[in-house]
Design a protein around this motif. Structure first.
Motif, PDB file in Angstrom:
ATOM      1  N   GLU A 194       0.818  -1.207   0.000  1.00 51.78           N
ATOM      2  CA  GLU A 194       0.000   0.000   0.000  1.00 51.78           C
ATOM      3  C   GLU A 194       0.854   1.260   0.000  1.00 51.78           C
ATOM      4  N   HIS A 195       2.049   1.165   0.566  1.00 57.44           N
ATOM      5  CA  HIS A 195       2.931   2.333   0.654  1.00 57.44           C
ATOM      6  C   HIS A 195       3.926   2.410  -0.508  1.00 57.44           C
ATOM      7  N   GLY A 196       3.767   1.562  -1.507  1.00 56.97           N
ATOM      8  CA  GLY A 196       4.570   1.720  -2.710  1.00 56.97           C
ATOM      9  C   GLY A 196       5.555   0.621  -3.021  1.00 56.97           C
ATOM     10  N   ALA A 197       5.552  -0.462  -2.247  1.00 55.54           N
ATOM     11  CA  ALA A 197       6.480  -1.561  -2.532  1.00 55.54           C
ATOM     12  C   ALA A 197       6.078  -2.296  -3.804  1.00 55.54           C
ATOM     13  N   ASP A 198       7.066  -2.772  -4.533  1.00 52.84           N
ATOM     14  CA  ASP A 198       6.832  -3.672  -5.658  1.00 52.84           C
ATOM     15  C   ASP A 198       7.083  -5.120  -5.252  1.00 52.84           C
ATOM     16  N   ASP A 199       7.865  -5.303  -4.196  1.00 55.57           N
ATOM     17  CA  ASP A 199       8.154  -6.641  -3.686  1.00 55.57           C
ATOM     18  C   ASP A 199       8.535  -6.506  -2.214  1.00 55.57           C
ATOM     19  N   TYR A 200       8.488  -7.649  -1.491  1.00 55.30           N
ATOM     20  CA  TYR A 200       8.633  -7.631  -0.043  1.00 55.30           C
ATOM     21  C   TYR A 200       9.271  -8.954   0.355  1.00 55.30           C
ATOM     22  N   LEU A 201      10.445  -8.915   0.970  1.00 52.75           N
ATOM     23  CA  LEU A 201      11.171 -10.139   1.312  1.00 52.75           C
ATOM     24  C   LEU A 201      11.477 -10.137   2.804  1.00 52.75           C
TER      25      LEU A 201
END
Length: 224
Positions: free
Chosen positions: A96-103
């Motif tokens: 929601e805050h602008g990430a394209d990916d999250y690891l």
């Protein structure tokens, strides 16, 4: 992968920062590093990147808030967050805050490298100049979306999902197909990231509803 792809790694743990940078350079990427948000801001002002890897919690703040602020200024560089926060709520907040990916930490270096390479490739994808459907117009070159003439502010992920639907107006697009084209192959197929992005898109697009649910399958753009 083009040797010219530039990546920034923003991580306050020096050992991890060096290890990640070394791994990405071995994959043929040009890598710059910073230990805090101030250093990242200075480097990004000096030269753009094809992807930025942010540790979530840095000495001078939460990188999620920093990215969100930059997204509001139309910054479109793909971003991957590294974090020890592994709940579904944390992951959804990141997107929601602008990430394209999250690891989530701890992570395998090979997986991080694959995700970063994927984001670098995505940043260079050529798009048609303008897509439109009903009263919705997407200027892909300027990365602007307007409905009934009103400019909308979309995150990278929202833009990607809407763009993919716009290339297939009236056609049913499966949830799995959206995940394949708008997320990388390592995203958990059981997560609800697609539903979360579509929910936000519907809210931003307002009435009458443009994105219709195809029960048990996915979505399609309605109204003509």
């Amino acid at each position: 992968m083009d040797q010219g792809n530039r990546v920034m790694v923003v991580e306050d743990d020096e050992d991890l920062r060096i290890a990640v940078a070394t791994q990405l350079r071995a994959a043929g990427l040009e890598v710059r590093t910073a230990g805090d948000l101030a250093g990242a801001e200075e480097a990004l002002q000096a030269a753009p990147c094809d992807c930025v890897v942010f540790d979530r919690m840095l000495p001078d703040g939460d990188s999620m808030n920093y990215v969100h602020t930059r997204r509001q200024r139309e910054w479109r560089t793909p971003v991957l967050f590294l974090t020890a926060r592994d709940t579904l709520a944390d992951r959804v907040a990141g997107f929601e805050h602008g990430a394209d990916d999250y690891l989530v930490k701890p992570f395998a270096m090979a997986e991080l490298t694959e995700r970063v390479l994927n984001l670098c490739q995505r940043s260079g994808i050529e798009r048609p100049p303008v897509l439109s459907h009903s009263d919705l117009v997407m200027d892909c070159a300027r990365r602007e979306v307007r409905r009934a003439g009103v400019l909308l502010t979309l995150s990278n992920k929202e833009f990607a999902v809407l763009e993919y639907l716009l290339t297939r107006p009236g056609q049913a697009v499966g949830r799995a197909e959206l995940m394949e084209h708008c997320w990388d192959a390592l995203t958990d197929p059981m997560s609800n990231v697609v539903e979360a992005v579509v929910k936000r898109l519907r809210r931003k697009l307002r009435e009458p509803e443009l994105i219709q649910t195809v029960r048990g399958f996915g979505y399609r753009l309605g109204l003509s």
